[in-house]
Write a protein that holds these residues in place. Sequence first.
Motif, short mmCIF file in Angstrom:
data_model
loop_
_atom_site.label_atom_id
_atom_site.label_comp_id
_atom_site.label_asym_id
_atom_site.label_seq_id
_atom_site.Cartn_x
_atom_site.Cartn_y
_atom_site.Cartn_z
N LYS A 88 61.49 -3.28 21.69
CA LYS A 88 62.65 -4.47 22.55
C LYS A 88 62.58 -5.42 21.75
O LYS A 88 62.98 -5.92 21.02
N GLU A 109 64.20 0.07 29.15
CA GLU A 109 64.81 0.81 29.00
C GLU A 109 66.42 1.25 30.17
O GLU A 109 67.24 0.32 29.56
N LYS A 117 54.90 -2.34 25.89
CA LYS A 117 56.15 -1.62 25.98
C LYS A 117 57.49 -3.40 25.85
O LYS A 117 58.48 -2.66 26.51
N ASN A 118 56.70 -4.14 25.58
CA ASN A 118 57.99 -4.67 25.04
C ASN A 118 57.93 -4.68 23.56
O ASN A 118 59.02 -5.50 22.46
N ARG A 143 54.25 3.27 24.48
CA ARG A 143 55.15 1.90 23.99
C ARG A 143 56.49 2.57 25.09
O ARG A 143 57.96 2.11 24.50
N ASN A 144 56.51 3.77 25.46
CA ASN A 144 57.90 4.63 26.04
C ASN A 144 57.94 3.18 27.18
O ASN A 144 56.91 3.02 28.71
N VAL A 145 58.66 2.81 27.09
CA VAL A 145 59.83 1.72 27.97
C VAL A 145 60.43 2.60 29.09
O VAL A 145 61.47 2.19 28.24
N ALA A 160 57.96 -9.69 29.08
CA ALA A 160 59.71 -8.68 29.35
C ALA A 160 61.00 -9.71 29.50
O ALA A 160 62.10 -8.07 29.58
N SER A 177 63.79 8.80 25.46
CA SER A 177 63.14 8.53 26.70
C SER A 177 64.22 9.25 27.67
O SER A 177 64.03 10.08 28.67
N GLN A 199 54.89 -0.83 35.44
CA GLN A 199 53.91 -0.42 34.13
C GLN A 199 52.63 0.43 34.59
O GLN A 199 51.73 0.65 36.00
N GLN A 235 51.54 6.38 35.61
CA GLN A 235 52.81 5.50 35.54
C GLN A 235 53.75 5.62 37.12
O GLN A 235 53.92 6.86 37.24
#
Lengths: 1018, 418
Positions: free
Chosen positions: A223, A661, A219-220, A655-657, A192, A708, A894, A912
């Motif tokens: 990035k 973000e 999640k990463n 994958r939406n973080v 992260a 997002s 998460q 979430q």
Amino acid sequence: MSSGSGFGDEKGGSSSVGEPEYGHDPASGGIFSSDYKRHDDLKEMLDSNKDSLKLEAMKRIVAMIARGKNASDLFPAVVKNVACKNIEVKKLVYVYLVRYAEEQQDLALLSISTFQRGLKDPNQLIRASALRVLSSIRVTIIVPIMMLAIKEAASDMSPYVRKTAAHAIPKLYSLDPEQKDQLIEVIEKLLADKTTLVAGSVVMAFEEVCPERIDLIHKNYRKLCNLLIDVEEWGQVVIINMLTRYARTQFLNPNVNVKSDLIKSNPLGEKAFYGSDDEEGKEEKAEAAALAKRKPYVMDPDHRLLLRNTKPLLQSRNAAVVMAVAQLYFHLAPKAEVGVIAKALVRLMRSHSEVQYVVLQNVATMTIKRRGMFEPYLKSFYIRSTDPTQIKILKLEVLTNLANETNISTILREFQTYIKSMDKDFVAATIQAIGRCATNIGEVRDTCLNGLVQLLSNRDELVVAESVVVIKKLLQMQPEQHSDIIKHMAKLTDNIQVPMARASILWLIGEYCEHVPKIAPDVLRKMAKTFTNEEDIVKLQIINLAAKLYLTNSKQTKLLTQYVLNLAKYDQNYDIRDRARFIRQLIVPTDKSGALSKYAKKLFLALKPAPVLESPFKDRDHFQLGSLSHLLNAKAGGYQELPDWPETAPDPSVRNVEVPEWTKCSSREKRKEKKVEKPFYSDSEEESGPTESADSESDSASGSGSGSESEESGSGSESEESREESESEQEDKEDEEDKRKKKKKTDRGKVKAPAVESPERFFFIFSRFRFLILEVQRLASDSCSLRTSCRRWHKKTIAPSGSVKTYELLHRITGEGLGVEYCFSRQPFSPDAHMVAVQIMFTNNTNAETKNLHVEDPKLQSGMRIKEFPEIELLPPGEMVTVVMGIDFCDSTQAANFQLCTHIRKFFVSIQPPVGELMMPVFMTENEFKKEQGQLMGMNEISEKLTLGEKCQNEHGIVQRVTSAANVSRSSCSSSLKSNLQVCRKDGVQWDFSVGYCDGDWHNAGEGYSTGPNPVAP
Amino acid sequence: MIHSLFLINSSSDIFLEKHWKSVISRSVCDYFFEVQEKAGEAENVPPVIHAGHHYLINIYREKIFFVSVIQSEVPPLFVIEFLHHVAETFQDYFGECSESAIKDNVVIVYELLEEMLDNGFPLATESNILKELIKPPNILRSVVNSITGSCNVGETLPTGQLSTIPWRRAGVKYTNNEAYFDVVEEIDAILDKTGSVVFAEIQGVIDACVNLTGMPDLTLSFMNPRLLDDVSFHPCVRFKRWESERVLSFIPPDGNFRLLSYHVSAQNLVAIPIYVKQNISFFETGSSGRLDITVGPKQTMGKTVEAVFVTINMPKVVLSANLTATQGNYTYNPVTKTLVWDIGKLSQQKLPNLKGSLTLQCGAPKPEESPSLNIDLKIQQLAISGLKVNRLDMYGEKYKPFKGVKYVSKAGKFQVRT
């Protein structure tokens, strides 16, 4: 350095002349004693209190290690110097320690405390180097110490120390694989991390420790894609390779609608890659029609992101990076886009010969599947006489793969010059290549054959032999037309000595004896004469020839055959004796001869299929290109298979973080505005570089952030009103329950105008394991300065709860009639105090019963746990059922992913938690708050953007919006609290607020806090 | 990743070993020796060798084999690139990457290897960071060190490792601020028997030597950037600027570095600066042959072609050569069978010619293979592709630097077939 040193002879002697004498064999007595003595004087030097002497001794010892001499008996003397002040001595001691600690475990422990001290040093470089050495000491007993050190370093302020922590992970893992679970937690945390320094190292650790935990990447993913260009070269290679694998599991095949083996199945009729629009277009249309039922392919934006962000790296100076990108494109890109890698790969061919070797191997594999790509660069694969043989042969392979009707004449002309080369292995390979071209491209078969026949008169036997072998294969395709060539070859038997070639000729004559009826018996006659002197393979072919002739022309050859078989009967080789016996039984009719002999002719003179000359690189692409396994064409240890594309794409929303973000936005904002630096954010300030990284990050955030954001704003506006209402209702109810809670609230200033000049702030404090600070500031559109004005605070202990908001888990349309909603009930979850209670409401909107509702296959981040609700046996149509399940989010935001199963279907769902739902209210005084605040270490923060509509101009409205967005509610606070928090600014009516929270080490916190992990809703 | 490294000299001696994980016995190199023996010449040793439980990835440089031991899957190019990087670092530190240089500086070598890899994964590979950590040896310092007992390890901690521009040190100071750029182009070509071009392309590099104070931000632009067909950059170059404006914008590393390599492909019609007329023939009888070579300038854009060498690898049966050169000298090495003709400068007026007879081994048949000619040449002050640097601008610092650009063209892999 050693040569220039003042110790002249003494030392010079030891380092270059003297040592080999006693080299490897410490057991032999006399030598050992002198060895002992010599080391004695080193020990003396090490014990002296002069740094220069110590340094000299250490240099000599390191020189010994470098040459592979044993210096382990000096261990105690060396280890004593681990705390030496002189940096070079210290470094050399480290070198020694890492080399020998494994052998002298007990003594090595003496040094550990030094490193432990180093780990606490205020200087980040010293902390890093202490961790580096500590983790390099392979002594099992210190595993717990290492684990602790790694964990601590993973949340260090300095990204360099965190990088070192990432490096230490595989070291510890190889020392004690049982630590895997804990290490995965650290990896997850470091993944992260948003600094380029850490990214490469942690992905390397991921690949070594838990490459199968692809879920950690979700999640990463974005990035990593965005950071990629700023990561150092070596990290880029590792990340790109990992992302290739990731993409194969998460996205759909972009070439799914294109007939994938178009080229393969039709190597001749295919047009050039670039000019193939017409024909291929037609084909594609036909394909598309056939696949009409299938949905049109739309590339996942994340898939596109990866391709877009890796492309510039084709321009890297590092061949490994270029190769990594090339293989990524080869495995992931739509067919029309793969072409870009050809140019870069051709460029690498200018590099060192080792690089050429590896690149050519990969190009050879690529040219089989995608020939068109390299056709424009055909000439770059032309061979020079100065190339090493292994390179020549690989280039030849590529040229052969690239051959088609349009370029075959050029290629053959080129091959002709190669045949004159002095390198005979290469000439032989060229002849084989010609053979392959001839089999693949019908038009030139005759030309090639003629050329090869000419080679039969070459003076070099190797060339002739190779030609014979290749001609044999070619003739098999159309023997009728070439009886003259067979005759010509029959003549060669007098001269040619290479067994393989002789055997090939004999086979040819035997196989096509009907085309050369006069010559064949004569050849057999000659061969019968020399039978005893021939090599085994030739003997076998003579027997074959005899048998075939016997069957077709027994009048002339009966006796000859008998003779040959008799010779063979007494041969030394049992294979030949065997064969002779077998054939005699089969062809010579006797009384007892079995049923088989009737079919002898059919057996021997059956039509044989023509051989297929294939590239040795065919099908090598099931290995990931650029990998060691691909090069060796065998699976190397630790190789991760490249998975096949999934049939249906897994849920892209994983994958939406949202959290990271926001983080990125705010931290970037902060950097740009150069606002206030607060102690606990200092580390993120350190990370930010002056120019480049900031540039790229801003790009990235704007690209991926928008998605997002819009989602959030959507959901926010929907439920906003209901939230406000229910808030007021519930406030009273929960008031009493949550007495422990304390919040601080601003004194309400008189806020009227939309463009307010004085900043307004609110503080909310919560604590559980984490500390959360939320702050809001409102500024006039043109003002971005921070005002740290004091405000008056009311002290009050209230416990209003935020509204209980309901979220949708499964829409009734996607759920095929089953609608599922959930909310955080903010009640303690009784079976497990660590868990957050989630209330789930099922509604059956169909006309049929839904049975066996249960949870399956939870995919959780490490540490997270789930307590499933009891299975719902039956849900009648139109009914609604509410159950409660517990989830331990492990203090992260998460999502918890799991499957919701009915008796007929499964649905992927994820929950979430909003930040606020993870917190437990704690009472604390303002002083305590300040104290806590001071101890915060900045690691994570969450920010969210709010857009205030026209109606929210008054202060109350704003407060409500902010509190609802943060999922917290207000409480009062006292006296003056000076803020030194961070501020984000947006113009006009836009507000930013950021919530910083961190992993405070709770043990250090003052008394009076509830440290229990009770999830009580705010 | 990389487990161990062995350095092996041409006489199969392991003269240095370094392990980044637990120690691997040097007997693993036996696999290497076996393959090496089979391969014969050093250049034919395959870069990747399967050795039991290990894999050996090796490179051959300056008569040294760098053999690294790998235990599990790793991209081979990753290791190969790294090993070359190690060799280049040695070159940079000691002026040469020879066995004796490595043996003389074994402690520095060891310190470097220690910093470059951590647990087999590259840690600090930028030359600027390494030089902050470990100072390169020089005579003055070694004298001073031996007297004062001070050391060659940097006293200050390297801050470059922490910055986002790791290639540049902070706080660089020079009294003379200079920036030099060398545009070096190499012509790769294959000419056939008749002298027509089979294949030609230009490979160019821009090497820079930048000694500038502070944090300068440089912009280099070309008169004709479209010429560059394919480019690869030093990491300092901003890719986006190149994409959009075709200028090189960068904060340079301190000292010498390669800014850019590029490629001008055959499509743009490469000018071949010389022509070669040759005739090498062997007679059917009499064990002899004739050789006649003439070299002349062509398309040189008014510049002189210098340092012309012609190298021919003769067939094995050629025993000696009896030739006369109208210009320069020739030597024939009967052991390696190489004929080298050192011509020097080419002049328009008198074309250099090499003519005479070759003696073959008695009784041997006429060789069928035809040797090819390898040409070496140099043209000063000319980039054969026509590439020109337009201007160099500096931002971020106030002083006026001294700037210079030099062009040179050379023959790369330039071969004439016969």
